[in-house]
Design a protein around this motif. Structure first.
Motif, PDB file in Angstrom:
ATOM      1  N   LEU A   1       0.833  -1.195   0.000  1.00  0.00           N
ATOM      2  CA  LEU A   1       0.000   0.000   0.000  1.00  0.00           C
ATOM      3  C   LEU A   1       0.872   1.250   0.000  1.00  0.00           C
ATOM      4  O   LEU A   1       1.982   1.252   0.549  1.00  0.00           O
ATOM      5  CB  LEU A   1      -0.900   0.015   1.246  1.00  0.00           C
ATOM      6  CG  LEU A   1      -1.916  -1.128   1.370  1.00  0.00           C
ATOM      7  CD1 LEU A   1      -2.551  -1.114   2.758  1.00  0.00           C
ATOM      8  CD2 LEU A   1      -2.988  -1.018   0.297  1.00  0.00           C
ATOM      9  N   THR A   2       0.379   2.317  -0.581  1.00  0.00           N
ATOM     10  CA  THR A   2       1.122   3.577  -0.562  1.00  0.00           C
ATOM     11  C   THR A   2       1.040   4.230   0.818  1.00  0.00           C
ATOM     12  O   THR A   2       1.973   4.910   1.247  1.00  0.00           O
ATOM     13  CB  THR A   2       0.577   4.542  -1.625  1.00  0.00           C
ATOM     14  OG1 THR A   2      -0.844   4.693  -1.438  1.00  0.00           O
ATOM     15  CG2 THR A   2       0.830   3.986  -3.030  1.00  0.00           C
TER      16      THR A   2
ATOM     17  N   LYS B   1      -0.237   3.375   4.996  1.00  0.00           N
ATOM     18  CA  LYS B   1      -0.595   2.312   5.927  1.00  0.00           C
ATOM     19  C   LYS B   1      -2.094   2.330   6.201  1.00  0.00           C
ATOM     20  O   LYS B   1      -2.684   3.385   6.457  1.00  0.00           O
ATOM     21  CB  LYS B   1       0.177   2.487   7.236  1.00  0.00           C
ATOM     22  CG  LYS B   1      -0.044   1.370   8.249  1.00  0.00           C
ATOM     23  CD  LYS B   1       0.799   1.597   9.500  1.00  0.00           C
ATOM     24  CE  LYS B   1       0.644   0.449  10.480  1.00  0.00           C
ATOM     25  NZ  LYS B   1       1.472   0.651  11.694  1.00  0.00           N
ATOM     26  N   ALA B   2      -2.723   1.150   6.135  1.00  0.00           N
ATOM     27  CA  ALA B   2      -4.107   0.997   6.568  1.00  0.00           C
ATOM     28  C   ALA B   2      -4.087   0.890   8.091  1.00  0.00           C
ATOM     29  O   ALA B   2      -3.590  -0.100   8.645  1.00  0.00           O
ATOM     30  CB  ALA B   2      -4.728  -0.251   5.945  1.00  0.00           C
TER      31      ALA B   2
ATOM     32  N   TRP C   1       0.614  -2.620   5.994  1.00  0.00           N
ATOM     33  CA  TRP C   1       1.131  -1.930   4.815  1.00  0.00           C
ATOM     34  C   TRP C   1       0.864  -2.697   3.529  1.00  0.00           C
ATOM     35  O   TRP C   1       1.301  -2.297   2.460  1.00  0.00           O
ATOM     36  CB  TRP C   1       2.638  -1.716   4.954  1.00  0.00           C
ATOM     37  CG  TRP C   1       3.011  -0.607   5.885  1.00  0.00           C
ATOM     38  CD1 TRP C   1       3.361  -0.714   7.205  1.00  0.00           C
ATOM     39  CD2 TRP C   1       3.079   0.787   5.561  1.00  0.00           C
ATOM     40  NE1 TRP C   1       3.641   0.516   7.729  1.00  0.00           N
ATOM     41  CE2 TRP C   1       3.481   1.470   6.734  1.00  0.00           C
ATOM     42  CE3 TRP C   1       2.845   1.528   4.401  1.00  0.00           C
ATOM     43  CZ2 TRP C   1       3.660   2.848   6.785  1.00  0.00           C
ATOM     44  CZ3 TRP C   1       3.025   2.907   4.443  1.00  0.00           C
ATOM     45  CH2 TRP C   1       3.425   3.557   5.621  1.00  0.00           C
ATOM     46  N   THR C   2       0.158  -3.825   3.632  1.00  0.00           N
ATOM     47  CA  THR C   2      -0.102  -4.663   2.462  1.00  0.00           C
ATOM     48  C   THR C   2      -1.573  -5.044   2.413  1.00  0.00           C
ATOM     49  O   THR C   2      -2.306  -4.889   3.402  1.00  0.00           O
ATOM     50  CB  THR C   2       0.762  -5.935   2.494  1.00  0.00           C
ATOM     51  OG1 THR C   2       0.541  -6.613   3.753  1.00  0.00           O
ATOM     52  CG2 THR C   2       2.236  -5.615   2.342  1.00  0.00           C
ATOM     53  N   GLU C   3      -1.987  -5.584   1.278  1.00  0.00           N
ATOM     54  CA  GLU C   3      -3.370  -6.023   1.128  1.00  0.00           C
ATOM     55  C   GLU C   3      -3.450  -7.212   0.190  1.00  0.00           C
ATOM     56  O   GLU C   3      -2.539  -7.461  -0.611  1.00  0.00           O
ATOM     57  CB  GLU C   3      -4.229  -4.893   0.564  1.00  0.00           C
ATOM     58  CG  GLU C   3      -3.875  -4.512  -0.875  1.00  0.00           C
ATOM     59  CD  GLU C   3      -4.777  -3.429  -1.452  1.00  0.00           C
ATOM     60  OE1 GLU C   3      -5.715  -3.000  -0.753  1.00  0.00           O
ATOM     61  OE2 GLU C   3      -4.541  -3.018  -2.613  1.00  0.00           O
TER      62      GLU C   3
ATOM     63  N   ARG D   1      -6.109  -8.590  -2.788  1.00  0.00           N
ATOM     64  CA  ARG D   1      -7.134  -7.991  -3.629  1.00  0.00           C
ATOM     65  C   ARG D   1      -8.180  -9.027  -4.029  1.00  0.00           C
ATOM     66  O   ARG D   1      -7.861 -10.200  -4.249  1.00  0.00           O
ATOM     67  CB  ARG D   1      -6.497  -7.355  -4.865  1.00  0.00           C
ATOM     68  CG  ARG D   1      -5.614  -6.172  -4.483  1.00  0.00           C
ATOM     69  CD  ARG D   1      -4.904  -5.557  -5.664  1.00  0.00           C
ATOM     70  NE  ARG D   1      -4.072  -4.413  -5.236  1.00  0.00           N
ATOM     71  CZ  ARG D   1      -3.173  -3.820  -5.988  1.00  0.00           C
ATOM     72  NH1 ARG D   1      -2.972  -4.242  -7.245  1.00  0.00           N
ATOM     73  NH2 ARG D   1      -2.466  -2.801  -5.514  1.00  0.00           N
TER      74      ARG D   1
ATOM     75  N   THR E   1     -10.666  -0.797   3.220  1.00  0.00           N
ATOM     76  CA  THR E   1      -9.414  -1.570   3.329  1.00  0.00           C
ATOM     77  C   THR E   1      -9.465  -2.922   2.627  1.00  0.00           C
ATOM     78  O   THR E   1      -8.489  -3.665   2.679  1.00  0.00           O
ATOM     79  CB  THR E   1      -9.038  -1.775   4.811  1.00  0.00           C
ATOM     80  OG1 THR E   1     -10.097  -2.476   5.481  1.00  0.00           O
ATOM     81  CG2 THR E   1      -8.796  -0.432   5.487  1.00  0.00           C
TER      82      THR E   1
END
Length: 326
Positions: free
Chosen positions: A162-163, A165-166, A196-198, A200, A218
């Motif tokens: 992610l650009t 942080k969630a 910081w990642t997801e 999809r 998110t």
């Protein structure tokens, strides 16, 4: 029934103060029932905090739970006393060599999400752990990075950086109200997020997996993997009320650029104490997971992991038919 843990494990005193029923090993041995055996592969740096969080949730059901703490064989914990690790943890190599099996197994997250999976120092052993769960564990629960690692290993579902942080508490929609893991869930629920990642949705769909909970902000959160008798959650229902605050305060003290966690403090004011709005759904999810294990795991633990047609699966059902183990 209570959770069975060593009387000198820090979680014993913490959970007792909170009113969670706990039982020392010598007292549990007097009860003529087979407890559910749950393994916790703890990859988090703050081992004791993580132990407390998961023991609190899996110990809240009416069943007797025997919790086993497990670590990676070669990786050395740097934030937890060596004495604690020596007294309460066994390495995966020891567990594997013993041939023992588990009704349930939790693989936690780890603060290494920026790294490619293959660059993690213990990735080869973790792959071995994940393959081992297919034959030695009845149901597995992958949490945050641990869930992403399982989805990648078994199905090639990538994680994306992610650009921003969630970070905060976000509403999640219940996509499968009839699913047994979501029994009793509201149409939506609030959940802490810190990553910081997801994953999809298009990658999840391509892998043939099913998303059970998702957020419009998110993205996918809870994913079911029936082929591996597993579920993956990439957010943190297990978090304490102050976990996000601790992360925020740590970064502020270190001078690290960090946004105030969204929808967490009243009026988004970090001077005010945060409000826990996810505790009930945390207990629901982990209680439902424990119930699914209880309803389907074989009484004879040697039958765990056997496939239809193999010895121990004479009735042809992959869960061994289920039975009352209490």
């Amino acid at each position: 029934m209570p959770i069975k843990i060593p009387a000198d494990l820090p979680a014993f005193e913490v959970l007792t103060r909170e009113g969670v029923m706990v039982m020392a090993e010598e007292n549990a041995a007097r009860q003529d029932i087979r407890p559910l055996r749950i393994g916790l592969l703890n990859l988090m740096p703050k081992k004791i905090q993580t132990e407390n969080q998961f023991a609190r949730l899996i110990g809240a059901t009416p069943l007797q739970i025997e919790l086993s703490l497990i670590r990676m064989s070669e990786h050395q914990a740097r934030n937890t006393a060596a004495e604690h690790m020596e007294n309460f943890y066994r390495s995966f190599a020891e567990v594997k060599a013993s041939g023992e099996k588990f009704d349930g197994f939790i693989i936690t997250g780890a603060p290494i999400e920026h790294m490619d999976f293959e660059d993690v120092t213990y990735w080869d052993e973790l792959r071995e752990v994940m393959d081992w769960t297919r034959t030695h564990v009845h149901m597995t629960f992958g949490v945050c990075w641990g869930g992403m690692a399982m989805a990648w290993h078994f199905h090639g579902v990538p994680k994306h950086i992610l650009t921003d942080k969630a970070f905060g508490c976000f509403r999640h929609r219940n996509l499968a109200p009839a699913n047994p893991y979501l029994r009793g869930f509201s149409d939506d629920c609030v959940m802490p997020v810190s990553r910081w990642t997801e994953m999809r949705q298009e990658d999840i769909d391509r892998a043939g997996l099913t998303t059970l909970l998702t957020s419009d902000v998110t993205g996918p959160c809870l994913v079911e993997d029936p082929e591996n008798r597993a579920i993956y959650i990439i957010n943190h229902l297990e978090y304490d009320s102050t976990t996000l605050k601790d992360e925020y305060d740590r970064d502020v003290a270190a001078g690290t650029a960090i946004k105030v966690p969204a929808n967490y403090y009243p009026d988004d004011d970090p001077a005010l104490p945060p409000t826990n709005r996810w505790r009930s759904h945390a207990h629901l999810l982990y209680g439902n997971w424990i119930n699914q294990i209880y309803q389907t795991t074989p009484f004879d633990m040697a039958r765990i992991g056997a496939q239809p047609g193999e010895p121990g699966q004479e009735d042809g059902r992959p869960d061994g038919g289920g039975r009352n183990i209490g």
